[in-house]
Structure formats: structure tokens, C-alpha cells
Design a protein around this motif. Structure first.
Motif, PDB file in Angstrom:
ATOM      1  N   THR A 169     -55.045 -34.996  18.390  1.00  0.00           N
ATOM      2  CA  THR A 169     -55.830 -36.207  18.221  1.00  0.00           C
ATOM      3  C   THR A 169     -56.260 -36.408  16.775  1.00  0.00           C
ATOM      4  OG1 THR A 169     -57.856 -34.992  18.786  1.00  0.00           O
ATOM      5  CG2 THR A 169     -56.691 -36.083  20.593  1.00  0.00           C
ATOM      6  N   ALA A 170     -55.804 -35.564  15.871  1.00  0.00           N
ATOM      7  CA  ALA A 170     -56.179 -35.699  14.466  1.00  0.00           C
ATOM      8  C   ALA A 170     -55.669 -37.026  13.920  1.00  0.00           C
ATOM      9  CB  ALA A 170     -55.619 -34.533  13.652  1.00  0.00           C
ATOM     10  N   SER A 171     -56.507 -37.692  13.094  1.00  0.00           N
ATOM     11  CA  SER A 171     -56.152 -39.020  12.592  1.00  0.00           C
ATOM     12  C   SER A 171     -55.908 -39.013  11.089  1.00  0.00           C
ATOM     13  CB  SER A 171     -57.267 -40.014  12.931  1.00  0.00           C
ATOM     14  OG  SER A 171     -58.503 -39.598  12.375  1.00  0.00           O
ATOM     15  N   TYR A 172     -55.737 -37.847  10.493  1.00  0.00           N
ATOM     16  CA  TYR A 172     -55.494 -37.757   9.055  1.00  0.00           C
ATOM     17  C   TYR A 172     -54.170 -37.052   8.802  1.00  0.00           C
ATOM     18  CZ  TYR A 172     -56.158 -36.671   4.108  1.00  0.00           C
ATOM     19  OH  TYR A 172     -56.005 -36.562   2.738  1.00  0.00           O
TER      20      TYR A 172
ATOM     21  N   ASP B 291     -64.839 -42.679   4.788  1.00  0.00           N
ATOM     22  CA  ASP B 291     -64.961 -42.590   6.235  1.00  0.00           C
ATOM     23  C   ASP B 291     -63.712 -43.043   6.982  1.00  0.00           C
ATOM     24  OD1 ASP B 291     -66.767 -41.931   8.435  1.00  0.00           O
ATOM     25  OD2 ASP B 291     -66.673 -44.071   8.928  1.00  0.00           O
ATOM     26  N   ASP B 292     -62.920 -43.916   6.369  1.00  0.00           N
ATOM     27  CA  ASP B 292     -61.831 -44.526   7.123  1.00  0.00           C
ATOM     28  C   ASP B 292     -60.455 -44.322   6.493  1.00  0.00           C
ATOM     29  OD1 ASP B 292     -62.532 -46.061   4.979  1.00  0.00           O
ATOM     30  OD2 ASP B 292     -62.793 -47.934   6.089  1.00  0.00           O
TER      31      ASP B 292
ATOM     32  N   TYR C  80     -61.215 -36.094   1.583  1.00  0.00           N
ATOM     33  CA  TYR C  80     -62.007 -36.821   0.586  1.00  0.00           C
ATOM     34  C   TYR C  80     -63.497 -36.710   0.900  1.00  0.00           C
ATOM     35  CZ  TYR C  80     -57.453 -38.410  -0.858  1.00  0.00           C
ATOM     36  OH  TYR C  80     -56.146 -38.441  -1.298  1.00  0.00           O
ATOM     37  N   TYR C  81     -63.998 -35.509   0.743  1.00  0.00           N
ATOM     38  CA  TYR C  81     -65.420 -35.191   0.857  1.00  0.00           C
ATOM     39  C   TYR C  81     -65.846 -34.503  -0.436  1.00  0.00           C
ATOM     40  CZ  TYR C  81     -65.790 -35.965   5.962  1.00  0.00           C
ATOM     41  OH  TYR C  81     -65.824 -36.513   7.220  1.00  0.00           O
TER      42      TYR C  81
ATOM     43  N   LYS D  93     -58.720 -50.239   0.121  1.00  0.00           N
ATOM     44  CA  LYS D  93     -60.137 -50.518   0.361  1.00  0.00           C
ATOM     45  C   LYS D  93     -60.668 -49.538   1.404  1.00  0.00           C
ATOM     46  CE  LYS D  93     -60.006 -55.454  -0.770  1.00  0.00           C
ATOM     47  NZ  LYS D  93     -60.305 -56.841  -0.301  1.00  0.00           N
ATOM     48  N   TYR D  94     -61.846 -48.998   1.128  1.00  0.00           N
ATOM     49  CA  TYR D  94     -62.424 -47.988   2.011  1.00  0.00           C
ATOM     50  C   TYR D  94     -63.922 -48.196   2.175  1.00  0.00           C
ATOM     51  CZ  TYR D  94     -58.090 -45.652   0.565  1.00  0.00           C
ATOM     52  OH  TYR D  94     -56.784 -45.363   0.287  1.00  0.00           O
ATOM     53  N   HIS D  95     -64.452 -47.530   3.189  1.00  0.00           N
ATOM     54  CA  HIS D  95     -65.896 -47.400   3.341  1.00  0.00           C
ATOM     55  C   HIS D  95     -66.277 -46.003   2.861  1.00  0.00           C
ATOM     56  CE1 HIS D  95     -65.288 -50.801   6.131  1.00  0.00           C
ATOM     57  NE2 HIS D  95     -66.522 -51.125   5.793  1.00  0.00           N
TER      58      HIS D  95
END
Length: 271
Positions: free
Chosen positions: A57-60, A120-121, A218-219, A237-239
Motif C-alpha cells: 500500500t506504499a504510495s511513494y 505531504d503529497d 522529503y522530510y 506543486k506541493y503542499h
């Protein structure tokens, strides 16, 4: 007495059909029971199964970033002067001292240190490259106080000469509550799912650490003056979000262009 072979054949078929139905019913019931246990009793699922599920289920996605940009800025503080919370020490005073002073906000050079900043996205980009995932218990404090890790294992050391307790609170990972005596091997924790986990010591109530299990690479943790930097960001574009344990969370939008630096600063006031 006349024996009718057709009648015997019919009865045999009925019996065989009944037995088959019973067997199928039993097999179906077992499947239902196992399914309920997997849903309601996650503690019974082997770690390996949960790891595969989390990975699925990882989204990265890690990719080669070319033509990336940079995001940089500061986390500033505009609140009232920060005063420490004082905790009286009633045991292990030879290690912990007589009192402990804990600052709810760490302000250095008008900026907030140890704030977590992240995109975040974002769904794809560079590989994880965080510092070694280790927390020590030193002078009755968790060091570092805030830790960034990628999903996986981390270690907790105890270099104090007294016992501590490792109590992990997490909404996405398994809870751990274990004593940690001195002069013992490091305690290994497994945090496979992205989450904000808290580690507390139930023996020394002021001891707390925050562990961010990152959902992408990206932390960043703000340093002196509240400065932070995110590099090799794919254009787009990101949040972007910031978190501080007392001041909460804020969000902004940011546009990243190839080879350029986007400046994003946050101003956190007192809560």
C-alpha cells in the motif's frame, strides 16, 4: 423380497450429495472464521504478512531525480518567551538530578529548532537518506528528542545507570511497552507504517521522544535559527507542512522549478 437396484442407487447418491454439502459448508465456515480473525485480531498476523501488506500500500516510488529544485526557509517564533516545565525527580536522582527542566519549544536565534518539515503529497522522488535511526536514553532524557526514520527498524539505547521503560504509542504500528535495564543490548523497534509515533518512559514521566516514520524522502528537521532545506525535489506543486509538538501543524503551497530554490518560511506563534 424384491431388491430394486435403482432405489439403492438413488439413496446412495442422496447420501453422497449430503456429505458433499456438509464438507463444503465446513470449508466455507473455516474461510469465514479465518477472515474474521485477520480483520479483528491483527495481533495474530505474522510480522512478515503485515510487512508485505504495508509495502503493497506504499504510495511513494523511488526514482532518479533529474532537474530537481530546492526548498529552503526558516521556522520562526513569534510567541511569548518560552519557559521550561519543571519536574521534581523522586527516584534515580544520582542519574537524573533533583529536577528536570523541559522546554516545550526549543527557540534558537529567533527560530524554532527540532520542528519537522515535509512535503505531504509528493509520490515519487529521491531515496531515503536520514541519519542512523537510533535514540539514546542519556541523563534521563531521550536523545535526540525528535527523530526522522524511513519505515523499518530503529534502535533504542540506554547509556544511563538506571532502568527506563520504552512505551511506544502509534496509531499505525504495534504498541510496545517494555522495561529497559542498564547495561543491556539495544532494544530494536520495528515501525513499518508511516506515522508519528511517541516514545515515553513510564518510570520518568518527563521523558518523551517523537519519531516520524516518513512516508517519503522529503522530510527535514529544523536546526539553529529554525533553518531547514529540502533538496532534489522534482519540479511541481506541493503542499509543505511543519509540525512542532506544542505549536501544532501549519501548511502552505509551494511550486518547485528546475534548478531553482523556492523559499518557504513559517511563523509559529504561542498556543
Amino acid at each position: 423380497m424384491h431388491f430394486d437396484p435403482d432405489f439403492h442407487f438413488e439413496v446412495a447418491n442422496q447420501g453422497e450429495t449430503t456429505m458433499t454439502r456438509k464438507r463444503n459448508t465446513i470449508i466455507f465456515s473455516l474461510f469465514v472464521l479465518v477472515g474474521v480473525q485477520l480483520i479483528l485480531l491483527p495481533g495474530l498476523i505474522p510480522d512478515g504478512v503485515r510487512v508485505v501488506s504495508a509495502a503493497a500500500t506504499a504510495s511513494y516510488t523511488i526514482t532518479q531525480v533529474s532537474g530537481g529544485g530546492t526548498i529552503a526557509g526558516k521556522i520562526l517564533y513569534s510567541g511569548k518567551p518560552v519557559r521550561p516545565k519543571r519536574f521534581p525527580v523522586t527516584q534515580d536522582m544520582s542519574t537524573c538530578g533533583k529536577t528536570k527542566e523541559i522546554y516545550p519549544v526549543k527557540v534558537e536565534q529567533e527560530g524554532v529548532a527540532e520542528a519537522v518539515v515535509w512535503l505531504d503529497d509528493i509520490t515519487s522522488g529521491k531515496a531515503f537518506n536520514f541519519p542512523e535511526p537510533v535514540i539514546d536514553q542519556k541523563n534521563c532524557e531521550f536523545v535526540p528528542h525528535v527523530l526522522l526514520i524511513q519505515p523499518g527498524a530503529m534502535k533504542v539505547l540506554n547509556t544511563d545507570l538506571c532502568s527506563h521503560n520504552i512505551h511506544v504509542f502509534s496509531s499505525a504500528n504495534r504498541e510496545v511497552n517494555q522495561n529497559n535495564p542498564p547495561n543491556t543490548a539495544p532494544l530494536e523497534l520495528t515501525l513499518m507504517r508511516p506515522d508519528h509515533a511517541m516514545i515515553r518512559c513510564e518510570i520518568h514521566k518527563w521523558m518523551q521522544a517523537d519519531v516520524f516514520v516518513a512516508k517519503n524522502a522529503y522530510y527535514a528537521l529544523s536546526g539553529a535559527g529554525g533553518a531547514y532545506t529540502l533538496t532534489d525535489v522534482p519540479p511541481g506543486k506541493y503542499h509543505i507542512k511543519v509540525w512542532q509538538e506544542t505549536l501544532g501543524t501549519k501548511t502552505q503551497e509551494v511550486t518547485v522549478e528546475t534548478g531553482k530554490t523556492a523559499t518557504v518560511s513559517f511563523n509559529l506563534g504561542s498556543k
